[in-house]
Motif scaffolding. Structure first.
Motif, PDB file in Angstrom:
ATOM      1  N   GLY A   1       0.596  -1.164   0.177  1.00 36.21           N
ATOM      2  CA  GLY A   1      -0.287  -0.222   0.111  1.00 36.21           C
ATOM      3  C   GLY A   1       1.075   1.075   0.365  1.00 36.21           C
ATOM      4  N   VAL A   2       2.013   1.518  -0.121  1.00 36.34           N
ATOM      5  CA  VAL A   2       3.086   2.159  -0.414  1.00 36.34           C
ATOM      6  C   VAL A   2       2.778   3.633  -1.297  1.00 36.34           C
ATOM      7  CG1 VAL A   2       5.559   3.265  -0.548  1.00 36.34           C
ATOM      8  CG2 VAL A   2       5.438   0.985   0.548  1.00 36.34           C
ATOM      9  N   ALA A   3       2.319   2.879  -2.311  1.00 36.57           N
ATOM     10  CA  ALA A   3       2.084   3.656  -3.269  1.00 36.57           C
ATOM     11  C   ALA A   3       0.562   4.589  -3.574  1.00 36.57           C
ATOM     12  CB  ALA A   3       2.210   3.117  -5.254  1.00 36.57           C
ATOM     13  N   GLY A   4       0.127   3.863  -3.164  1.00 36.11           N
ATOM     14  CA  GLY A   4      -1.364   3.712  -2.649  1.00 36.11           C
ATOM     15  C   GLY A   4      -1.785   4.628  -1.495  1.00 36.11           C
ATOM     16  N   GLY A   5      -1.020   4.690  -0.661  1.00 40.36           N
ATOM     17  CA  GLY A   5      -0.618   5.546   0.534  1.00 40.36           C
ATOM     18  C   GLY A   5      -0.270   7.642  -0.225  1.00 40.36           C
ATOM     19  N   LEU A   6       0.163   7.533  -1.146  1.00 39.17           N
ATOM     20  CA  LEU A   6       1.507   8.519  -1.104  1.00 39.17           C
ATOM     21  C   LEU A   6      -0.218   9.190  -2.191  1.00 39.17           C
ATOM     22  CD1 LEU A   6       4.789   7.109  -2.117  1.00 39.17           C
ATOM     23  CD2 LEU A   6       4.052   9.177  -0.344  1.00 39.17           C
ATOM     24  N   VAL A   7      -0.857   8.178  -2.822  1.00 36.99           N
ATOM     25  CA  VAL A   7      -1.667   9.208  -3.829  1.00 36.99           C
ATOM     26  C   VAL A   7      -2.715   9.439  -3.079  1.00 36.99           C
ATOM     27  CG1 VAL A   7      -3.706   8.614  -5.966  1.00 36.99           C
ATOM     28  CG2 VAL A   7      -1.109   7.030  -5.792  1.00 36.99           C
ATOM     29  N   ALA A   8      -3.511   8.884  -1.989  1.00 37.09           N
ATOM     30  CA  ALA A   8      -4.202   9.160  -0.885  1.00 37.09           C
ATOM     31  C   ALA A   8      -3.896  10.675  -0.115  1.00 37.09           C
ATOM     32  CB  ALA A   8      -4.076   7.842   0.399  1.00 37.09           C
ATOM     33  N   ALA A   9      -2.463  10.562   0.045  1.00 34.46           N
ATOM     34  CA  ALA A   9      -1.783  11.467   1.091  1.00 34.46           C
ATOM     35  C   ALA A   9      -2.914  12.864  -0.239  1.00 34.46           C
ATOM     36  CB  ALA A   9      -0.284  11.563   1.688  1.00 34.46           C
ATOM     37  N   VAL A  10      -1.558  12.234  -1.315  1.00 34.17           N
ATOM     38  CA  VAL A  10      -1.568  13.889  -2.202  1.00 34.17           C
ATOM     39  C   VAL A  10      -2.817  14.856  -2.273  1.00 34.17           C
ATOM     40  CG1 VAL A  10      -1.504  14.457  -4.601  1.00 34.17           C
ATOM     41  CG2 VAL A  10       0.615  13.252  -3.420  1.00 34.17           C
ATOM     42  N   LEU A  11      -3.758  13.453  -2.394  1.00 40.66           N
ATOM     43  CA  LEU A  11      -5.227  13.195  -2.345  1.00 40.66           C
ATOM     44  C   LEU A  11      -6.151  14.324  -1.581  1.00 40.66           C
ATOM     45  CD1 LEU A  11      -6.761  10.660  -4.651  1.00 40.66           C
ATOM     46  CD2 LEU A  11      -5.802  12.496  -5.591  1.00 40.66           C
ATOM     47  N   GLY A  12      -5.659  14.116   0.057  1.00 42.99           N
ATOM     48  CA  GLY A  12      -5.478  14.525   0.553  1.00 42.99           C
ATOM     49  C   GLY A  12      -5.827  16.137   1.057  1.00 42.99           C
ATOM     50  N   THR A  13      -4.606  16.376   0.898  1.00 36.98           N
ATOM     51  CA  THR A  13      -4.735  17.925   0.111  1.00 36.98           C
ATOM     52  C   THR A  13      -4.711  18.970  -1.458  1.00 36.98           C
ATOM     53  OG1 THR A  13      -1.923  17.517   1.930  1.00 36.98           O
ATOM     54  CG2 THR A  13      -2.078  19.397   0.404  1.00 36.98           C
ATOM     55  N   HIS A  14      -5.260  18.255  -2.486  1.00 39.78           N
ATOM     56  CA  HIS A  14      -5.261  17.926  -3.512  1.00 39.78           C
ATOM     57  C   HIS A  14      -6.412  18.068  -3.813  1.00 39.78           C
ATOM     58  CE1 HIS A  14      -1.684  21.232  -3.731  1.00 39.78           C
ATOM     59  NE2 HIS A  14      -1.176  19.438  -3.046  1.00 39.78           N
ATOM     60  N   GLY A  15      -6.992  16.751  -3.494  1.00 43.16           N
ATOM     61  CA  GLY A  15      -8.139  16.197  -4.181  1.00 43.16           C
ATOM     62  C   GLY A  15      -9.321  16.968  -4.491  1.00 43.16           C
ATOM     63  N   HIS A  16      -9.281  18.542  -3.692  1.00 42.67           N
ATOM     64  CA  HIS A  16     -10.628  19.419  -4.832  1.00 42.67           C
ATOM     65  C   HIS A  16      -9.777  20.009  -5.932  1.00 42.67           C
ATOM     66  CE1 HIS A  16      -7.178  21.882  -2.932  1.00 42.67           C
ATOM     67  NE2 HIS A  16      -8.095  22.754  -3.518  1.00 42.67           N
ATOM     68  N   GLU A  17      -8.820  19.603  -6.427  1.00 40.88           N
ATOM     69  CA  GLU A  17      -8.149  20.126  -7.760  1.00 40.88           C
ATOM     70  C   GLU A  17      -8.044  19.469  -8.845  1.00 40.88           C
ATOM     71  OE1 GLU A  17      -4.824  23.337  -6.895  1.00 40.88           O
ATOM     72  OE2 GLU A  17      -4.950  21.697  -5.335  1.00 40.88           O
ATOM     73  N   PRO A  18      -8.582  19.461 -10.139  1.00 33.34           N
ATOM     74  CA  PRO A  18      -8.206  18.651 -11.931  1.00 33.34           C
ATOM     75  C   PRO A  18      -6.895  18.374 -11.126  1.00 33.34           C
ATOM     76  CG  PRO A  18      -9.120  20.064 -12.702  1.00 33.34           C
ATOM     77  CD  PRO A  18      -8.835  20.390 -10.534  1.00 33.34           C
ATOM     78  N   ILE A  19      -6.398  16.929 -11.612  1.00 35.01           N
ATOM     79  CA  ILE A  19      -5.525  15.509 -11.932  1.00 35.01           C
ATOM     80  C   ILE A  19      -5.668  15.294 -12.353  1.00 35.01           C
ATOM     81  CG2 ILE A  19      -3.281  14.412 -10.101  1.00 35.01           C
ATOM     82  CD1 ILE A  19      -4.653  15.458  -7.259  1.00 35.01           C
ATOM     83  N   VAL A  20      -4.452  14.636 -13.237  1.00 39.20           N
ATOM     84  CA  VAL A  20      -3.737  13.684 -14.150  1.00 39.20           C
ATOM     85  C   VAL A  20      -2.802  13.397 -14.123  1.00 39.20           C
ATOM     86  CG1 VAL A  20      -5.089  14.449 -16.253  1.00 39.20           C
ATOM     87  CG2 VAL A  20      -2.727  15.437 -15.916  1.00 39.20           C
ATOM     88  N   LEU A  21      -2.604  12.372 -14.530  1.00 39.52           N
ATOM     89  CA  LEU A  21      -1.197  11.360 -14.316  1.00 39.52           C
ATOM     90  C   LEU A  21      -0.343  10.270 -15.478  1.00 39.52           C
ATOM     91  CD1 LEU A  21      -2.164   7.936 -13.188  1.00 39.52           C
ATOM     92  CD2 LEU A  21      -3.034   9.269 -11.322  1.00 39.52           C
ATOM     93  N   HIS A  22       0.346  10.211 -15.784  1.00 38.40           N
ATOM     94  CA  HIS A  22       0.503   8.634 -17.411  1.00 38.40           C
ATOM     95  C   HIS A  22       1.073   7.734 -16.951  1.00 38.40           C
ATOM     96  CE1 HIS A  22      -0.165  12.897 -19.996  1.00 38.40           C
ATOM     97  NE2 HIS A  22       0.497  13.471 -18.266  1.00 38.40           N
ATOM     98  N   ALA A  23       0.201   6.875 -16.104  1.00 35.66           N
ATOM     99  CA  ALA A  23       0.273   4.991 -15.677  1.00 35.66           C
ATOM    100  C   ALA A  23       0.894   4.253 -16.736  1.00 35.66           C
ATOM    101  CB  ALA A  23      -1.495   4.672 -14.687  1.00 35.66           C
ATOM    102  N   GLN A  24       1.762   3.483 -15.894  1.00 36.34           N
ATOM    103  CA  GLN A  24       2.325   2.438 -16.796  1.00 36.34           C
ATOM    104  C   GLN A  24       0.758   1.460 -16.643  1.00 36.34           C
ATOM    105  OE1 GLN A  24       5.032   1.337 -14.649  1.00 36.34           O
ATOM    106  NE2 GLN A  24       6.787   2.962 -15.601  1.00 36.34           N
ATOM    107  N   GLU A  25       0.247   1.023 -17.978  1.00 29.84           N
ATOM    108  CA  GLU A  25      -0.544   0.548 -18.007  1.00 29.84           C
ATOM    109  C   GLU A  25      -0.961  -1.233 -16.967  1.00 29.84           C
ATOM    110  OE1 GLU A  25      -4.186  -0.343 -21.644  1.00 29.84           O
ATOM    111  OE2 GLU A  25      -1.983  -1.448 -22.050  1.00 29.84           O
ATOM    112  N   TYR A  26       0.160  -0.978 -16.708  1.00 31.62           N
ATOM    113  CA  TYR A  26      -0.500  -2.345 -15.003  1.00 31.62           C
ATOM    114  C   TYR A  26      -0.739  -2.503 -13.922  1.00 31.62           C
ATOM    115  CZ  TYR A  26       4.608  -2.348 -13.299  1.00 31.62           C
ATOM    116  OH  TYR A  26       5.596  -2.191 -13.514  1.00 31.62           O
TER     117      TYR A  26
END
Length: 161
Positions: free
Chosen positions: A100-125
């Motif tokens: 859950g390391v990456a998911g925890g980081l994403v959740a932390a970012v969204l806790g601060t910036h989740g009210h703003e539109p965000i994009v990313l370029h994910a490795q498909e897998y």
């Protein structure tokens, strides 16, 4: 992993030990493991608005992501607001994957910036990781550095009517 926690800082607030831990992790994952030959350090790490988020201790990063402001031509879903942020350079130490390391980081970012539109370029897998956090795929999959990627977006709040 109780000795680990989420940290974040802008370039001018990173200590040399924190930066060293981030560089070691990014090199381990992108250069050594994934064999990406494109330059990792593109100058955006030092931009005044860039935020570095990592999971670990003061001297060791076991998970990392970078939050940057979008380029003027940043891809995003047609008809949506341009993104305020782009998540990138997501890396987890191989010994810490599946915890859950990456998911925890994403959740932390969204806790601060989740009210703003965000994009990313994910490795498909690993797109499912981001889908669990409300990101939606857009566009066609593409190759970047020899790895299939997909654009993903998470809108900010709906405009008031």
């Amino acid at each position: 992993m109780s000795e680990h926690s989420v940290h974040h800082a802008r370039w001018d607030r990173l200590t040399t030990d924190e930066l060293y831990g981030i560089v070691v992790l990014r090199n381990r994952v992108f250069a050594l493991e994934q064999r990406v030959t494109a330059e990792d350090f593109d100058g955006r790490d030092r931009a005044p608005d860039t935020e570095h988020w990592w999971f670990g201790t003061d001297t060791e990063a076991v998970g990392y992501l970078r939050l940057v402001r979008p380029a003027p031509d940043e891809d995003h879903p047609a008809g949506s607001s341009p993104p305020a942020w782009v998540i990138g350079r997501v890396a987890t130490d191989p010994a810490h994957r599946g915890h859950g390391v990456a998911g925890g980081l994403v959740a932390a970012v969204l806790g601060t910036h989740g009210h703003e539109p965000i994009v990313l370029h994910a490795q498909e897998y690993v797109a499912g990781l981001y889908e669990r956090h409300g990101f939606v795929r857009f566009g066609e999959p593409y190759d970047e550095a020899g790895i299939r990627h997909v654009g993903m977006a998470r809108p900010g709040p709906a405009p008031a009517v």
